[in-house]
Each structure stands twice: as structure tokens, then as C-alpha cells.
Design an enzyme around this catalytic site. Structure first.
Site, short mmCIF file in Angstrom:
data_model
loop_
_atom_site.label_atom_id
_atom_site.label_comp_id
_atom_site.label_asym_id
_atom_site.label_seq_id
_atom_site.Cartn_x
_atom_site.Cartn_y
_atom_site.Cartn_z
N SER A 1 28.05 -6.34 28.95
CA SER A 1 27.16 -6.64 27.29
C SER A 1 26.42 -4.94 27.14
O SER A 1 26.82 -4.54 25.98
CB SER A 1 26.06 -6.79 27.38
OG SER A 1 26.55 -8.64 26.83
N LYS B 1 28.83 -3.83 23.95
CA LYS B 1 28.15 -3.96 22.24
C LYS B 1 27.92 -2.65 21.97
O LYS B 1 28.30 -2.56 20.45
CB LYS B 1 27.58 -4.79 22.53
CG LYS B 1 27.96 -6.48 23.12
CD LYS B 1 26.61 -7.41 23.19
CE LYS B 1 27.21 -8.99 23.61
NZ LYS B 1 27.75 -8.59 25.00
N TYR C 1 37.45 -9.15 22.33
CA TYR C 1 35.71 -9.11 22.76
C TYR C 1 35.98 -8.82 24.71
O TYR C 1 35.05 -8.46 25.14
CB TYR C 1 35.00 -10.46 22.84
CG TYR C 1 34.00 -10.81 23.11
CD1 TYR C 1 32.49 -9.66 22.76
CD2 TYR C 1 33.67 -11.57 23.70
CE1 TYR C 1 31.81 -10.39 23.37
CE2 TYR C 1 32.59 -11.66 24.85
CZ TYR C 1 31.15 -10.88 24.30
OH TYR C 1 29.92 -11.21 24.84
N TYR D 1 18.71 -7.75 26.60
CA TYR D 1 18.33 -9.55 25.92
C TYR D 1 16.89 -10.05 25.58
O TYR D 1 16.36 -8.96 25.52
CB TYR D 1 18.32 -10.50 27.28
CG TYR D 1 20.32 -9.73 28.30
CD1 TYR D 1 21.56 -9.63 27.38
CD2 TYR D 1 20.46 -9.37 29.38
CE1 TYR D 1 22.27 -9.41 27.48
CE2 TYR D 1 21.56 -8.79 29.59
CZ TYR D 1 22.93 -8.55 29.07
OH TYR D 1 23.78 -8.38 29.86
N VAL E 1 25.94 -7.81 32.49
CA VAL E 1 25.71 -8.28 33.34
C VAL E 1 26.43 -8.39 34.80
O VAL E 1 26.21 -8.69 36.33
CB VAL E 1 26.05 -10.41 33.28
CG1 VAL E 1 24.98 -10.77 32.59
CG2 VAL E 1 27.46 -10.13 32.96
N1 GLU Z 1 30.91 -10.99 29.39
C1 GLU Z 1 29.84 -11.16 29.62
C2 GLU Z 1 29.54 -12.88 28.00
O1 GLU Z 1 30.46 -12.64 27.32
C3 GLU Z 1 28.99 -11.07 28.69
C4 GLU Z 1 27.79 -10.83 29.36
C5 GLU Z 1 26.57 -9.95 29.33
O2 GLU Z 1 26.75 -8.55 29.94
O3 GLU Z 1 25.75 -10.11 28.89
O4 GLU Z 1 29.39 -13.95 28.47
#
Ligand code: GLU
Length: 319
Positions: free
Chosen positions: A78, A81, A202, A254, A272
Site C-alpha cells: 500500500s 498509493k 494496481y 489504515y 502489508v
Molecule cells: N495489495 C494489497 C491489496 O490490495 C495492498 C494492501 C496493503 O498493503 O494495504 O489488498
């Protein structure tokens, strides 16, 4: 300037003292990692080692302060992002970006669909899966993966970033929840591109291989308002950095973003895969890597280490 804590007074600009604090933070991180669990909802992630831990702090001197597993590559997840949002601001602009995604924290888990279906047609913010997928749908119309990878390398000052193909395939095979998000956005008529092309981009961006040093670099570029302090190159306009850091602060951890803001108080983003990037304006980038996660899916070791550093060096943005 001198700060006082349990043991002594010290100069927060004394590099020896800073190194000592980061060393202590490393040990705290190692201890805290013993209480976390490696993510297993993507099969490739389950191969992470719970006792890996590393921390890297980098300033404009270019001399990193590093302890532990700082060279080991892992998937950015994530934290991508932040790169996606930066690319959208740079190549599409502020107005276009935020015509299609909001700026509000959700208090929900990163892959939640709940509020997207019941409260708002547009994703709440670019730091949750729905928001990042929406951003990728816009970018998929103007850039391909290689172009985004080039931007990621410049943004992280790391030419060695590559796609981790096994993680990408694993993401893609098991990403039904993300597919659900993309198709829900399409059903509402807000997705800006083809859902499958969007999801492919993505998943690939989640699967970039980085290490704690890469994350420290990214944090330093943010600290330097988008300028690479070593080459002098402006990667992204400073006003956009303010937007990115604001969203990292309010939405980057989060549904632990509020507590992290109080306890650490630095714009940061977790993934994650076990990474956390943090940025200290005009001074440092900090990258931590510890795949053992807490119950909110954030690196247990990373949070413990960042609390220590922020507390002792008084780095909370409101200090
Ligand atoms: N590839 C993970 C997903 O899209 C990213 C999750 C993350 O790192 O929050 O579920």
C-alpha cells in the site's frame, strides 16, 4: 537545542546521539515484532519472515543511519498509493484528481467496501484500496506500467526498483476483493478506465520491490518538498507534496491513523509487506521494514521504533 529525557540531556543535532536513539528504536522494533503476525491473505506475503526488522534514517548529507535488515527487498504494497497519488497530481493535476476521489479518512480497514456502497459513490481517499484503484483507473488512460515504474524510481531515488513477479501473480490470482471494488466503482459509473486494465496496474504497483533504504529515500524526497537533494532535480511540484503529506498524516496507517498521529505524529504510510515510510520536513526520511504486523495490519516493529524516535527526538509535527 537540547532535549531532556530519562538518561541525559543531548543535542538533537548531534549525529552520534541520533544514531544512539535510532539504535534503541531498532531494538524496540525487534522486540515488538515478536508480538506481530506476517500477512497471509496473499499467499506470497505469507513467506515473509516475522523476525526480519530494519530501520533506515536518511538526511541530506546522504549518510544513512541504518540498523538491521535494510537491504532486503520486499513488496511495497500500500505504500505504492503514495506514488500513485503523486503521479496523478503531477500528470493529471489537483482538480482532476480530486474530482474523482475524496480527502476524508474512513476509520475502516484498507480494503473495505462498506462505505463505498452505502455512504459515498466516490472513494473516500487515495490511501485506501478503493481510492487507489480509482486513481489507477485515471492513470491507466495516460500511462503504462513502465512509465509508472520510471516515475516510482525517480520518486524513491532508487533505480533498482523492479516488479516482484511472484507477488504480482499472487496478488492478481487472489485479488477478488479488489476486483469487487473496481466493478462496484464501474457499476456506479465513476471508474475512469477499463476495470481489468486498472486492476492490472494496481496489482503491479503493489508488487514493486523496495527496501527500508528505498523508503527512507522516498521520505527524504517528501521532506525536501519533491526535490531530489542529491541531483537537484525537482520530481514533483512542492504544493503537491503538501497535499500528499496531509493525506498520509490523516489516512496513511489504515484504521490506526488517528492513534499513530497522536503517538508518532509524522506523515507516514504503511503497507502489508511490512514497510512504513515516514517523513520529517526539511530533515529526514525514515524507512522501516518489519513484516510482523499488528491487528490493524501495520508493522508492529515499525510502529514501536517510530514511537521511540519521534518521542526522543521530538519529531511530532505539533511538537
Ligand atoms: N495489495 C494489497 C491489496 O490490495 C495492498 C494492501 C496493503 O498493503 O494495504 O489488498
Amino acid at each position: 537545542m537540547y532535549i531532556t529525557y530519562e538518561r541525559a540531556e543531548f543535542d538533537v543535532n548531534d549525529i552520534g546521539e541520533i544514531r544512539r536513539v535510532v539504535g534503541e528504536a531498532y531494538h524496540n522494533g525487534v522486540e515488538a515484532s515478536k508480538h506481530g503476525r506476517v500477512a497471509d491473505y496473499i499467499p506470497e506475503l505469507a513467506k515473509g519472515k516475522a523476525d526480519d526488522f530494519g530501520i533506515c534514517m536518511l538526511g541530506t548529507s546522504g549518510e544513512p543511519i541504518a540498523f538491521g535488515d535494510v537491504e532486503k527487498r520486499f513488496s511495497i504494497q500500500s505504500i505504492s498509493k503514495v506514488i500513485n497519488l503523486a503521479a496523478s497530481l503531477k500528470f493529471l493535476g489537483f482538480r482532476e484528481t480530486f474530482s474523482h476521489v475524496g480527502m476524508e479518512p474512513t476509520g475502516d480497514t484498507f480494503n473495505s467496501i462498506l462505505k463505498l456502497d452505502t455512504v459515498s459513490d466516490l472513494p473516500f481517499n487515495p490511501m485506501i484500496n478503493a481510492g487507489a484503484i480509482q486513481i489507477m483507473s485515471m492513470l491507466s488512460n495516460i500511462m503504462d506500467f513502465d512509465e509508472l515504474l520510471g516515475f516510482a524510481r525517480a520518486f524513491c531515488m532508487d533505480d533498482k526498483i523492479e516488479l516482484n513477479t511472484p507477488v504480482y501473480l499472487s496478488e492478481s490470482e487472489t485479488g477478488d476483493r479488489n476486483r469487487a471494488i473496481a466493478y462496484l466503482l464501474k457499476s456506479k459509473g465513476v471508474l475512469q478506465g477499463d476495470p481489468d486494465k486498472t486492476l492490472d496496474l494496481y496489482f503491479k504497483m503493489c508488487s514493486l520491490n523496495v527496501n527500508a533504504k528505498t523508503l527512507a529515500n522516498m521520505g527524504l524526497l517528501l521532506a525536501c518538498r519533491g526535490q531530489n537533494p542529491f541531483s537537484g532535480k525537482h520530481v514533483i511540484y512542492p504544493g503537491y507534496i503538501r497535499t500528499i503529506k496531509s493525506l498520509m498524516f490523516t489516512c496513511g496507517l489504515y484504521d490506526e491513523s488517528g492513534e499513530f498521529g497522536v503517538m508518532v505524529g509524522l506523515p507516514s504510510k504503511s503497507g502489508v509487506g511490512g514497510g512504513i515510510v515516514s517523513t520529517v520536513s526539511d530533515r529526514w526520511g525514515i524507512g522501516t521494514f518489519g513484516p510482523a504486523l499488528n491487528e490493524k495490519s501495520n508493522s508492529a516493529g515499525g510502529i514501536a521504533a517510530l514511537k521511540h524516535i519521534s518521542h526522543l527526538l521530538k519529531l511530532n509535527v505539533f511538537s
